[in-house]
Design an enzyme around this catalytic site. Structure first.
Site, mmCIF file in Angstrom:
data_model
loop_
_atom_site.group_PDB
_atom_site.id
_atom_site.type_symbol
_atom_site.label_atom_id
_atom_site.label_comp_id
_atom_site.label_asym_id
_atom_site.label_seq_id
_atom_site.Cartn_x
_atom_site.Cartn_y
_atom_site.Cartn_z
ATOM 1 N N CYS A 125 -0.937 5.674 -0.834
ATOM 2 C CA CYS A 125 -2.188 5.047 -0.405
ATOM 3 C C CYS A 125 -3.329 5.439 -1.336
ATOM 4 C CB CYS A 125 -2.511 5.419 1.035
ATOM 5 S SG CYS A 125 -2.608 7.197 1.360
ATOM 6 N N THR A 172 4.333 10.929 6.180
ATOM 7 C CA THR A 172 3.233 11.230 5.254
ATOM 8 C C THR A 172 3.087 12.734 5.071
ATOM 9 O OG1 THR A 172 2.046 9.211 5.855
ATOM 10 C CG2 THR A 172 0.757 10.979 4.856
ATOM 11 N N SER A 195 -4.176 9.528 11.186
ATOM 12 C CA SER A 195 -3.469 8.401 10.579
ATOM 13 C C SER A 195 -2.244 8.837 9.795
ATOM 14 C CB SER A 195 -4.411 7.631 9.642
ATOM 15 O OG SER A 195 -4.734 8.415 8.509
ATOM 16 N N PRO A 210 4.544 11.780 10.576
ATOM 17 C CA PRO A 210 5.466 12.805 10.071
ATOM 18 C C PRO A 210 5.928 12.553 8.641
ATOM 19 C CG PRO A 210 6.047 12.177 12.305
ATOM 20 C CD PRO A 210 4.993 11.215 11.857
#
Length: 326
Positions: free
Chosen positions: A132, A168, A163, A166
């Protein structure tokens, strides 16, 4: 050229990213349709939602996907699991002929940032969507590189702890490595570094990203700012909530005030500082989850371009919109 109306796609990973992507495909894709939602927890919200929409589901992971009767029709598999899981999934998928978009930082395939190098990868079978933070910042480094040589690029990506699921959290180390490499390989910097922050603030904060770029020599600040602004507009075409937080900042270092860089000595040139904010579309998690939005929007943009390149018609049915509450 394949002449069909829409490409059926499968999503592996029924967590935050996978569920957000599913809703995006059903609510707004012009060339894709959901063919399967895959998870490992039969009680996950993502699988429950998919079943309620009439999407075929399996809680048996990659093996379950391969056993689904309609797997033969799947054109693209989005992998929204983890870096380690993607390596296993790719070993089982690579001989099937299906195209794979990797939303983990496994970085098996080439790194892809839609506004920078998507057209170079129309024939690839495995593309890595970086991270991201990479989707938010690599375009800016690439925009700066179009005007001036970037000696060093550093990015700080801060997302709400709420946000970060797990997957990430398990991929923090891979996040920094994969994003750093993309700053060089795709962004054009000679050297890159990435830092990720999971911010526990309440109420949750929006995704924010800061880009620091050191460019060699005396540069035209107006040209740099124009290139950055143009790139922001391009990203906004598929991530409307992406924006500059404030005006681009410049700091000049000359012979009288050089910047000392550990390991490489003095630097003379310009430091460009770009501050960005990403407001999510709130398709699944609230608007603070811009990190989900930019990742899933970028992946969907690539899959739609793949489909377009194969001759898939663009259309959107009212029935699909109503099914997901658009």
């Amino acid at each position: 050229m394949e002449n069909q109306r829409r490409w059926p796609v499968a999503i592996i990973g029924s967590g935050n990213i996978g569920t957000d992507l599913m809703i995006k495909v059903m609510r707004g894709s012009t060339r894709l349709e959901m063919g399967a939602m895959v998870g490992i927890d039969p009680d996950s919200d993502g699988l429950r939602r998919a079943a309620s929409f009439g999407v075929p589901t399996t809680a048996e992971g990659i093996e379950g996907l391969l056993k689904l009767p309609n797997f033969k029709d799947i054109k693209v598999v989005f992998d929204a699991t983890s870096a380690s899981a993607h390596r296993t999934n790719w070993e089982l998928l690579k001989e099937t002929g299906v195209r794979v978009l990797d939303l983990t930082p496994a970085a098996i395939g080439p790194s892809c940032i839609p506004v920078v190098n998507m057209e170079e990868h129309l024939e690839e079978t495995n593309l890595n969507m970086v991270t991201c933070g990479g989707q938010a910042t690599v375009p800016i480094v690439a925009a700066i590189s179009e005007v001036a040589p970037v000696r060093y690029a550093e990015i700080v990506s801060s997302v709400s702890a709420r946000s970060a699921g797990p997957g990430t959290r398990a991929n923090i180390d891979e996040f920094t490595e994969t994003t750093s490499e993309a700053l060089v390989q795709v962004g054009g910097a000679a050297e890159g570094k990435a830092i990720m922050i999971l911010n526990p603030a309440e109420p949750p904060m929006l995704m924010r990203n800061t880009v620091y770029a050191l460019v060699e020599g005396e540069q035209d600040h107006t040209a740099l700012e124009a290139s950055i602004g143009k790139m922001v507009s391009k990203v906004q075409e598929y991530v409307p909530g992406y924006q500059l937080k404030q005006a681009v900042q410049f700091e000049t270092f000359g012979a009288e005030n050089p910047l000392y860089m550990p390991g490489s000595g003095e630097f003379r040139g310009t430091r460009v500082i770009v501050m960005l904010e990403v407001t999510g579309a709130a398709h699944y998690l609230p608007a603070y989850a811009g990190n989900l939005d930019i990742m899933t929007s970028a992946a969907m943009a690539v899959a739609e371009r793949w489909a377009e390149n194969s001759g898939v018609e663009s259309h959107l049915t009212e029935t699909t919109l109503q099914e997901v509450g658009a």
